[in-house]
Write a protein that holds these residues in place. Sequence first.
Motif, short mmCIF file in Angstrom:
data_model
loop_
_atom_site.label_atom_id
_atom_site.label_comp_id
_atom_site.label_asym_id
_atom_site.label_seq_id
_atom_site.Cartn_x
_atom_site.Cartn_y
_atom_site.Cartn_z
N SER A 1 -1.84 14.41 -5.03
CA SER A 1 -2.34 13.98 -3.69
C SER A 1 -3.18 15.30 -3.34
O SER A 1 -4.07 15.17 -2.69
N GLU A 2 -3.05 16.33 -3.91
CA GLU A 2 -3.72 17.69 -3.50
C GLU A 2 -4.48 18.14 -4.55
O GLU A 2 -5.68 18.90 -4.23
N THR A 3 -4.30 17.91 -5.87
CA THR A 3 -4.96 18.85 -7.01
C THR A 3 -5.21 17.88 -8.24
O THR A 3 -4.65 16.58 -8.52
N VAL A 4 -6.48 18.18 -8.82
CA VAL A 4 -6.97 17.18 -9.91
C VAL A 4 -6.96 18.36 -10.87
O VAL A 4 -7.51 19.47 -11.02
N TYR A 5 -6.26 18.07 -12.23
CA TYR A 5 -6.18 18.85 -13.27
C TYR A 5 -7.00 18.28 -14.44
O TYR A 5 -6.97 17.05 -14.75
N GLU B 1 0.85 -1.17 0.03
CA GLU B 1 -0.13 0.03 0.18
C GLU B 1 0.84 1.32 -0.02
O GLU B 1 1.82 1.35 0.99
N SER B 2 0.75 2.25 -0.93
CA SER B 2 1.41 3.37 -1.22
C SER B 2 0.41 4.36 -1.98
O SER B 2 0.20 3.96 -2.86
N ASP B 3 0.50 5.55 -1.50
CA ASP B 3 -0.11 6.64 -2.37
C ASP B 3 0.80 6.93 -3.63
O ASP B 3 0.24 7.62 -4.23
N GLU B 4 2.04 6.65 -3.56
CA GLU B 4 2.80 6.79 -4.68
C GLU B 4 3.05 5.60 -5.61
O GLU B 4 3.73 5.88 -6.62
N THR B 5 2.36 4.50 -5.61
CA THR B 5 2.57 3.56 -6.39
C THR B 5 1.13 3.03 -7.23
O THR B 5 0.17 2.94 -6.28
N THR B 6 0.91 2.88 -8.46
CA THR B 6 -0.23 2.31 -9.05
C THR B 6 -0.18 0.49 -8.94
O THR B 6 0.91 0.40 -8.84
N SER B 7 -1.37 0.14 -9.44
CA SER B 7 -1.23 -1.20 -9.12
C SER B 7 -0.21 -1.93 -10.44
O SER B 7 -0.21 -2.98 -10.39
N ASP B 8 0.01 -1.05 -11.26
CA ASP B 8 0.87 -1.83 -12.49
C ASP B 8 2.23 -1.62 -12.02
O ASP B 8 3.23 -1.75 -12.69
N GLY B 9 2.36 -1.04 -10.92
CA GLY B 9 3.99 -0.81 -10.30
C GLY B 9 4.45 0.62 -10.71
O GLY B 9 5.87 0.75 -10.44
N THR B 10 3.64 1.51 -11.32
CA THR B 10 4.36 2.82 -11.56
C THR B 10 4.55 3.82 -10.47
O THR B 10 3.61 3.92 -9.84
N ASP B 11 5.79 4.28 -10.26
CA ASP B 11 6.01 5.28 -9.07
C ASP B 11 5.37 6.36 -9.53
O ASP B 11 6.19 7.02 -10.63
N LEU B 12 4.47 7.08 -8.88
CA LEU B 12 3.92 8.03 -9.57
C LEU B 12 4.92 9.43 -9.53
O LEU B 12 4.67 10.48 -10.00
N ALA B 13 5.90 9.32 -8.66
CA ALA B 13 6.84 10.49 -8.30
C ALA B 13 7.93 10.54 -9.18
O ALA B 13 8.58 11.55 -9.59
N THR B 14 8.51 9.36 -9.64
CA THR B 14 9.86 9.22 -10.20
C THR B 14 9.90 8.51 -11.61
O THR B 14 10.85 8.53 -12.05
#
Length: 418
Positions: A326-330, A34-47
């Motif tokens: 985490s804070e904004t929807v564009y 569980e992590s706010d920075e990782t999607t279920s396909d293993g993608t790191d949202l930040a890097t």
Amino acid sequence: MPDDAPLTRRTVLQTSCAAAGIAVLGSGAASLPESDETTSDGTDLATTTDWPQLQGNAAKTGVAGGGPASATVRWEHGADGREYHQPAVRGDSLYVSYASDDPGDTASGVVALTTDGQRRWAFETEPDTELLSDTAVGDGLVFVAGQSSDASECDTSTDNVGVLLALDAETGEEVYRRVVAGWFADTPTVADGSVYVVVPGQTQGDGTLVAFDAETGEEQWRYNTGPYGSSSYTAPPVAVDDGIVYVAAMGMAALDAETGSVVWERGDIDSLKSHSDNAPAVRDGTVYIGTGGYGGTLYALSAKDGSTEWTFESGSEQFSSAAITSETVYVSVTAIDDPPEGTYALSTEDGSEQWFQTDVAVTEAPIRGDQYLYAGRDALAVEDGSIAWSVEGEHENTAVAGDTLYPGGESVVAVGEE
């Protein structure tokens, strides 16, 4: 650019019409921490420095780990009367599908380029097949979809069938071809060893979502979108996160990724009328989906049970897919009649407006980079939406990988400093 890169066409022909009633095989969705920075396909949202599919990952969050700081164009491919779709980028290669803008020209295919603009290979379809989707990359295969006017492969009375192609990422050779009865197949989503395509029906209520084993092309399960299907609107790709597949058409549904069983449905949101540009996006337990036809509403739904967390009324009719931090929807909006067009920044907490930019050149799904928000060919300041710089030409269908922006459109260009 060299013209001697290999040109392939259906070199490994494995074709079957995906039929209802096939046994559920189950893909075995991967379990991730569980992590706010990782999607279920293993993608790191930040890097992440790849862009393997639409909006960067299976959850469709539209967040890139970089992006260019200026509008410097390093190279261009195309400008040949073709429409280039959003590229997919994996490592030092990008893969982009195309179709002709000329109704009399049946040219359609996929080209693989190195990230310095050299052609690696090109694949052309047969004249009866037109590629309408963006590409997606997973485990050595490039996936692309569209339609075929040869409906003889399916037991159907329709004029066209949807087509999914899997190409070898190294050579461009066709590994398998799958057809599904329906109007056409839209952009594939790849996650956890499966590839998902949505095929709208020729008549309202006939839409179908099919899950295939990505390696073999064997059908795992299908979901008839039923009252959510539509022949009047193109089909948005699905979003996949934490073992759940989210599909939108005339309404919204969440399905178990392994079995296709229904987790929840929202048939009451009948104004969605989703199209290929407003796929759902999922982050931090919330699904974001906007209306694709007349309506002008962005919904934030609980990923767990589909309940409405908040809504935002834009006054415009069509929403794009979203980019979510985490804070904004564009999200961008397009007007069918008179309402304003542009790109919004909204709070993920309650949907309150942070800013609205109306001077963007196109209103496709935005991408959030480290420094800028990329909306088509425009780079916007994330603080207030002001336009920092723009790429010249008719470009949209954007991907971001590393420090480079790759817009499609009339050609494919690489934007960013050397």
